[in-house]
Write a protein that holds these residues in place. Structure first.
Motif, short mmCIF file in Angstrom:
data_model
loop_
_atom_site.label_atom_id
_atom_site.label_comp_id
_atom_site.label_asym_id
_atom_site.label_seq_id
_atom_site.Cartn_x
_atom_site.Cartn_y
_atom_site.Cartn_z
N ASP A 1 0.89 -1.01 -0.08
CA ASP A 1 0.05 -0.11 0.01
C ASP A 1 0.93 1.14 0.07
OD1 ASP A 1 -2.36 1.35 -0.07
OD2 ASP A 1 -2.68 1.24 2.10
N ARG B 1 1.97 -4.90 6.19
CA ARG B 1 1.30 -3.98 5.47
C ARG B 1 2.15 -2.48 5.38
NH1 ARG B 1 -4.76 -2.44 4.39
NH2 ARG B 1 -4.58 -0.59 3.07
N SER C 1 2.96 1.49 4.35
CA SER C 1 2.07 2.81 4.24
C SER C 1 1.67 3.48 5.36
CB SER C 1 1.00 2.89 3.17
OG SER C 1 -0.35 2.42 3.88
N SER D 1 -7.94 -4.70 4.96
CA SER D 1 -8.63 -4.55 4.01
C SER D 1 -9.09 -5.92 2.99
CB SER D 1 -7.73 -3.57 2.82
OG SER D 1 -7.49 -2.29 3.55
#
Ligand code: IPE
Ligand code: IPE
Ligand code: MG
Length: 226
Positions: free
Chosen positions: A15, A174, A176, A182
């Protein structure tokens, strides 16, 4: 690497491409292009770190909500990515695996993907790419198939997940700074270690993956025991 207690199976929610581009006053497409470079680096790093499986979240079943132009940029990138990297994957012994309903993509992409599946099938390490993937859809599908066979249990559901032939998920990363799943690997993450890093995906490199593996090696997994 095994003696270092590194993970066998790492998954990444890639991300931050959009924010990377925004920070540099570039179009989002440039963020995705640099994101493609980060994918290449991550696949190489997975080899260096001797991971058995690297699973990458590339396009979610909810990403169709994005503007048509962005979706089309992502599809173009996918076509070019396969063309540019297939030979290298075959030479490095990387087996491509797809999770998600990739058949919803344009016919030429589906053909390229299936050609890549066939030509990499003898690889010994796995690169699993989540395309048009949603974990809730995967679970509904698996439960339906299990029911058709007569018994719905954790074992029969698991057997019908896209990931059934992969090693158990050890580490989920993950990038970012967002702290959510998600709709990614909800079932598989039941006992995975999680790591949320502040790096935007286009800036992610081998050192970040190595640090993540080191962090994993320091964690104590209990699986409900004591
Ligand atoms: C991840 O980057 C790539 C995909 C979801 C395809 P984003 O495009 O979500 O980037 P941000 O979250 O807007 O920064
Ligand atoms: C998740 O990122 C999907 C991929 C990385 C492919 P998103 O950027 O789509 O997720 P949200 O919308 O921030 O939850
Ligand atoms: Mg995002």
């Amino acid at each position: 690497m095994a003696e270092k207690n590194y993970p066998r199976h790492v998954a990444i929610i890639m991300d931050g491409n959009g924010r990377w581009a925004k920070r540099k006053h570039l179009p989002r497409a440039m963020g995705h292009r640099q994101g493609g470079e980060a994918v290449r680096r991550a696949v190489q790093a997975a080899e260096t770190l001797e991971l058995e499986c690297l699973t990458l979240y590339a396009f979610s079943s909810e990403n169709w909500k994005r503007e048509e132009s962005e979706i089309s940029d992502l599809m173009g990138l996918m076509r070019r990515f396969i063309e540019a990297n297939l030979k290298d994957m075959i030479e490095r012994g990387v087996r491509l695996k797809l999770i998600g309903d990739y058949k919803a993509f344009a016919p030429d992409i589906v053909t390229k993907l299936e050609d890549a599946l066939e030509r990499t099938k003898d690889g010994t390490r796995t690169l699993a790419v989540a395309l048009n993937y949603g974990s809730q859809q995967e679970l509904a599908r698996a439960a339906g198939l299990a029911a058709l066979e007569g018994e719905v249990t954790p074992e029969t559901i698991e057997k019908h997940l896209y990931t059934a032939d992969l090693p158990p998920l050890d580490l989920l990363i993950r990038t970012s700074g967002e702290v959510r799943l998600s709709n990614f690997l909800l079932w598989q993450a039941a006992y995975a270690e999680m790591l949320f890093v502040d790096v935007l995906w286009p800036d992610f490199g081998e050192d970040h993956l190595r640090e993540a593996c080191e962090e994993f090696a320091r964690r104590e997994r209990r699986y409900g025991g004591r």
